[in-house]
Each structure stands twice: as structure tokens, then as C-alpha cells.
Motif scaffolding. Sequence first.
Motif, short mmCIF file in Angstrom:
data_model
loop_
_atom_site.label_atom_id
_atom_site.label_comp_id
_atom_site.label_asym_id
_atom_site.label_seq_id
_atom_site.Cartn_x
_atom_site.Cartn_y
_atom_site.Cartn_z
N ILE A 14 0.83 -1.19 0.00
CA ILE A 14 0.00 0.00 0.00
C ILE A 14 0.88 1.25 0.00
N ALA A 15 1.81 1.30 0.93
CA ALA A 15 2.63 2.50 1.08
C ALA A 15 3.54 2.74 -0.12
N SER A 16 4.14 1.67 -0.65
CA SER A 16 5.15 1.83 -1.70
C SER A 16 4.57 1.88 -3.10
N ALA A 17 3.62 1.03 -3.38
CA ALA A 17 3.08 0.95 -4.74
C ALA A 17 1.79 1.75 -4.90
N ALA A 18 0.80 1.48 -4.04
CA ALA A 18 -0.51 2.11 -4.21
C ALA A 18 -0.45 3.62 -3.97
N PHE A 19 0.05 4.03 -2.80
CA PHE A 19 0.05 5.45 -2.45
C PHE A 19 1.13 6.23 -3.19
N ALA A 20 2.29 5.64 -3.37
CA ALA A 20 3.41 6.38 -3.95
C ALA A 20 3.29 6.56 -5.46
N GLY A 47 8.37 -3.68 -0.70
CA GLY A 47 7.99 -2.57 -1.56
C GLY A 47 8.61 -2.67 -2.95
N ILE A 48 9.87 -3.09 -3.00
CA ILE A 48 10.54 -3.27 -4.29
C ILE A 48 9.82 -4.33 -5.12
N ILE A 49 9.51 -5.46 -4.47
CA ILE A 49 8.85 -6.56 -5.18
C ILE A 49 7.48 -6.13 -5.69
N THR A 50 6.69 -5.48 -4.83
CA THR A 50 5.34 -5.09 -5.25
C THR A 50 5.38 -4.02 -6.33
N CYS A 51 6.36 -3.11 -6.27
CA CYS A 51 6.47 -2.10 -7.32
C CYS A 51 6.76 -2.74 -8.67
N VAL A 52 7.65 -3.72 -8.67
CA VAL A 52 7.99 -4.40 -9.92
C VAL A 52 6.78 -5.15 -10.47
N VAL A 53 6.08 -5.89 -9.59
CA VAL A 53 4.91 -6.65 -10.04
C VAL A 53 3.81 -5.71 -10.53
N CYS A 54 3.57 -4.64 -9.80
CA CYS A 54 2.53 -3.68 -10.22
C CYS A 54 2.88 -3.04 -11.56
N LEU A 77 8.66 5.04 -11.64
CA LEU A 77 8.72 3.76 -10.90
C LEU A 77 10.16 3.34 -10.65
N TYR A 78 11.04 3.58 -11.61
CA TYR A 78 12.46 3.27 -11.41
C TYR A 78 13.01 4.07 -10.22
N VAL A 79 12.60 5.32 -10.11
CA VAL A 79 13.06 6.15 -8.99
C VAL A 79 12.55 5.58 -7.67
N HIS A 134 13.70 2.61 -2.53
CA HIS A 134 13.53 1.46 -1.64
C HIS A 134 14.83 0.71 -1.43
N VAL A 135 15.60 0.53 -2.51
CA VAL A 135 16.87 -0.18 -2.39
C VAL A 135 17.82 0.59 -1.47
N VAL A 136 17.94 1.88 -1.70
CA VAL A 136 18.83 2.70 -0.88
C VAL A 136 18.31 2.78 0.56
N ALA A 137 16.99 2.77 0.74
CA ALA A 137 16.42 2.85 2.09
C ALA A 137 16.84 1.66 2.93
N ILE A 138 16.95 0.50 2.32
CA ILE A 138 17.40 -0.69 3.05
C ILE A 138 18.82 -0.47 3.57
N PHE A 139 19.69 0.01 2.69
CA PHE A 139 21.06 0.32 3.09
C PHE A 139 21.07 1.40 4.17
N GLY A 140 20.21 2.41 4.01
CA GLY A 140 20.16 3.50 4.98
C GLY A 140 19.79 3.02 6.37
N CYS A 141 18.83 2.10 6.47
CA CYS A 141 18.44 1.57 7.77
C CYS A 141 19.61 0.88 8.45
N TYR A 142 20.31 0.02 7.72
CA TYR A 142 21.48 -0.67 8.27
C TYR A 142 22.58 0.31 8.65
N PHE A 143 22.84 1.27 7.77
CA PHE A 143 23.95 2.19 7.99
C PHE A 143 23.74 3.04 9.24
N PHE A 144 22.55 3.64 9.38
CA PHE A 144 22.35 4.52 10.52
C PHE A 144 22.19 3.74 11.82
#
Length: 591
Positions: free
Chosen positions: A50-56, A255-262, A381-383, A388-398
Motif C-alpha cells: 500500500i505505502a510503496s506501490a498504491a500510495f506512492a 515494496g521493491i517486489i510489489t512495485c515491480v509486479v505492479c 517507478l524506477y526512482v 527502496h533499495v537505498v532505504a534498506i542500506f540506509g536503515c542498516y547504515f544509521f
Amino acid sequence: MDEENQDQVIFTKAEKINLWNFLKYDLSKYKDEGKERIAWYMYDWANQSIASAAFAVLLPVFLNNIAADEAYKGSLTVPCPDVCTLQGGCPGTKYPCKACVVGEGVFQWNPKAASITPIVPKTVDFMFPVGPFEFAMKVTSLSVALQAFLYITCGPMGDYGTHRKKGLVISTVLCCICLFLYLAITKPSMYVYAGILTILMNGFYGLGTVFYNSFLPLLASEHKDYKASNGDLRLWQRIQNAMSGIGVVIGYVAGIITCVVCAMIALGLTKKDGSSFLPGFGYRIGTRAALAFCGGWFMLFSLWTFKYMREYPGKDLPAGERLIFKGWINTYRTLREIMKYPETAKFALAWFVYSDACSTLSTVGVLAGTNILCMNATQILYVVIEVHVVAIFGCYFFFWLEGHFKIPVKYVLMMLVLINVFISAWGMSGFFESSQVGMRHVWELFWPFGFFYGLLIGALHGYSRATWADLSPPGKESEFFAFYAITDKGSSWLGPLVCAEIYNKTNSICAAFFFLCGMSILGIILIFWVDHEKGMSDVGRVPEREAHMFEEVTLASIEKITVMDLPQGHVVELAEMDGKDSSGTDSPVNS
């Protein structure tokens, strides 16, 4: 165990938690201790559709398109197939179309006059005449108002009786039903129905998130190692931050998976001119089918949460009070009670400001990409996928940065909002005609916008909700998380409306970045104003003396904490545990 070794256990136990070893431990205990925490993570996996594909992506485009299709009755909704310029026009196109010039914006190509002119605006009726973009924004504002109403009415229900889990289940199911009903929208004249459906769906989705977030401090307190620590504050914080971070990371993967499928569904069922490859199935079937897929994903993976998450019953409702009114009574009392917790009030104000700036930045960025950089839905959609990809890294990094350098959480939040300042300042430069950057090139939406926005957004939400949990009084988690959500959504109307007004006055989307930059700077100042550890002591989550001790831990100096500095009862004796749980397996904080 001597006192020096005890000191090391108390402080470094928490520091050895990281997202990977914490998740690995939960997965190794998926049949017993880790089962419920995994169920909590799975809701983040489920609701990101919902948050990544539908709303965004899907809903903003769908609402804008359905209003435009109705307003223009099919004319001027087809993009020009040729590359157009302000000077040369679109010489290869023999029919009226929308001409987009990269770095300049959207215009109308008139083949008879062989000229490019501004598009003549048209409106639809939605209480009063609104343009397509205004329709989408008005629907968003109304959905936020419904969210606030539901938060107040239903949010505190989780604190009484057995309503916390029930509220999560009911709101999730209703949200999914709304998504399935988009399949019934078969023509542009049903744009009002689409708006109402979006308002309801957003309300139910937000309500479910309130119930979901209220489980976080309860699950952290149930962790075996925290119970064995006799109330180690730093350990409890790290467990909570780890759970929050893992939920965000798992959500972004989903979110990445659902964006690609959508994208595959929407693009696979839609021609370049917007018509459907399956005309017998109705209007814009690609987008509607993708929205229905989001509902199916949400429902399917939420079943794991529903099955394995315990109820965590709350306290009994006081005699003579009715639950339906309790939310409004509690909200009034919360507004009064928050005056007793000045640090909580300060953070609520900070969250109001910086959450609006960060969320609005995403909307303005997509709008700039569509209307200034001439990017199509696939490129946008690519953006989104990049974010989402960078957000995963960001969570780990911070999370690593906080633990490795022992940085107080509020300084981590300040660094994250500072990134928002940088992005806004970059966009501001486009307001000046002499500037060569600032939404002048397509690559700018990927770098720096997409990369740095992804870097901050996942970690920002994780640390914000964990901080709010710290500053919520025990036993009032649902009530305070409802207020947290109201604070967030209560500001979400402000940014878009101000930015829209700025655009109306200046005719420049880049001018809106000035407002976002100012709001971000104000957010940093307000975060700095919050005393996190004192706030925890005020709400009763840590004794005053221990809170005072942790105030000495700053960015500039990490002073050694000795066993004599801690109050009796908060010294952790682990000699008998020897770093093992009851089954003989290493716990995550000792691995």
C-alpha cells in the motif's frame, strides 16, 4: 563476576545488537520466542504494497488521470510521440497533444498554428470545480481528515480490553476490500466514486498502522534478554530500535517486489496511449488490476500476523464510560497530560514539522519529475525502486552508526533531516534561471533526489516511531501512538497546500523547495531541543538517576559508566547465564 566486568556487560550488551544478528536470532527461534516478533515484522512486509506501490505511484496517477479524462473528455490527454522543443514545436505530429519539454514543463501542441502554448485548464466537480491535480490533492486532504477522526475514535481502543489485535485485523480487512473495489470503476464519470474509495482506504490503512505500532514497546519488553537484564535501559532501546529497523527493511524489500509486479501488471495491460489491451474489461484496467493486487498482497501476508500475534489485553474500561467516546475523552486528556511531559510535547512538535517536510518532498519530487522533467510512469517507478533499495542500506547504515559511535538517537534524527535540507536546497537552485541544476535534467531525480531521499526515509521512520515509543507512558501505547499518527497526518495537509499555493503564485515548482528547506531546518532545531533521556524518565520508562546518567553520553564524549554509577537493582548479573539462553543457544546480544 567482578564490578568491572559487570559494567562491560551492561553497556556493551546493547551495543552488540545489530539488525542482522537480531533477525538471525529471531529466525532461529521462529517456533517459540521469535515467532511473535517475526509476525510483527510480517505486517511491515504486507502493508508496504500500500505505502510503496498504491500510495506512492498508482493512486496519485490514477486520480489525476481519471479526473483529467473526465474534464477533457479524451482530448489533450495523449502525449506527443515526438521530441518537442519550445522553438521548433512538434513538427512530426499532426494532431493536438501534450508536449513536454525537459527542464521546462508541459505545453499544448497546436498543429494548425504550428505552435506550443500553455494548456487551457479544465475542471471537474468535486464539491466545487477543481482541476485534475487539485482533485488528487483534495482527495488526499480528505483522507487525512478521516484518518485523524479514526485515530481519535478507535486508536485508544487498544489500551482497553481485547481490542488491540481486533482493531488491527478489522482495519486491515476493510482496507483490502476498498482496494478490490477499484475493479468496479469502469469509466471516467466514476471519478467521485474513486475519490471516496481512496478516502476510505487511506483511513483504514492508517488506523491499522496505529494498532500495529502500539505492539512495539510491548514486544520489546517481552524479549528474554531484556527481562534478564533487570531493566537495562540501553538494551531495551536497542531491542526496540532493532525491531523497528528490521520492520522497515523488510517492508522496503516487499515494496521493491510489489512495485515491480505492479509495473508489470499496469504496463502489461496498458498501451502507450493509455488504452487497454483488454477493452472488454473496462477503463484503465492495468492500474485497477495493480491496485487489486496490492490488496491481495496485503491480505495474504497479514494472515501470518493475525495468526501468531497475541492479543496483549489492556486494562479494564472504567465504570460508567463508553468505549466509543473513550478515544475523544482520552485525546482531550492526552492533550492535557502531554503538558506533564514537556519532552514528549517537544518531540510531537518536531515530528509535526519534519515529517511534513520529508513527506511533502516526495510529492513535490514526483510532481517535478512528471511536469518539468517529462518522465513517464515507468521512469518514476524506477526512482521509487531506487528509493527502496537505498532505504534498506540506509536503515542498516544509521543503525550501525548509532551503535558503533554510541550516538544519541536525537542526533541521528538530526542528521537524517539534514539530508532533507540538502535535497531541498538542490531543488531550490532550479528556481533561478541561470542555474544549470535543480530539476533541469532527468538524472537529477535519480541523483541526488532518489538516492539521498532513500538514504534518509527508512531510517527516519524507524527512529521516529522508536523514539515516540520511548516517550509514551507505559500502558498508554495505543493512545499515544494514535496521537503520534494524528500529529503526522495533522501536518500532512500543510505541505502540499502551501506548495500548491507557492506554485500558483510563482508558476515554479522549484519555488516550493524553499518552504521545504525552511521546514526541515526548523525540524532540526526542534529535535535538538528535545531531551530524550529526561523524557523517558518523565513518562516512567527509566528511573531519574539512570536517566541522568545517560544524559552524560554525548556525541563529543562517551564517558565510561561504572557499576557504582548505576542504581541498585539495575546491575545486570549474567554469571549464571554465561551468555546463553535456556536452550543453550547464544542470544543476539551476546553473539
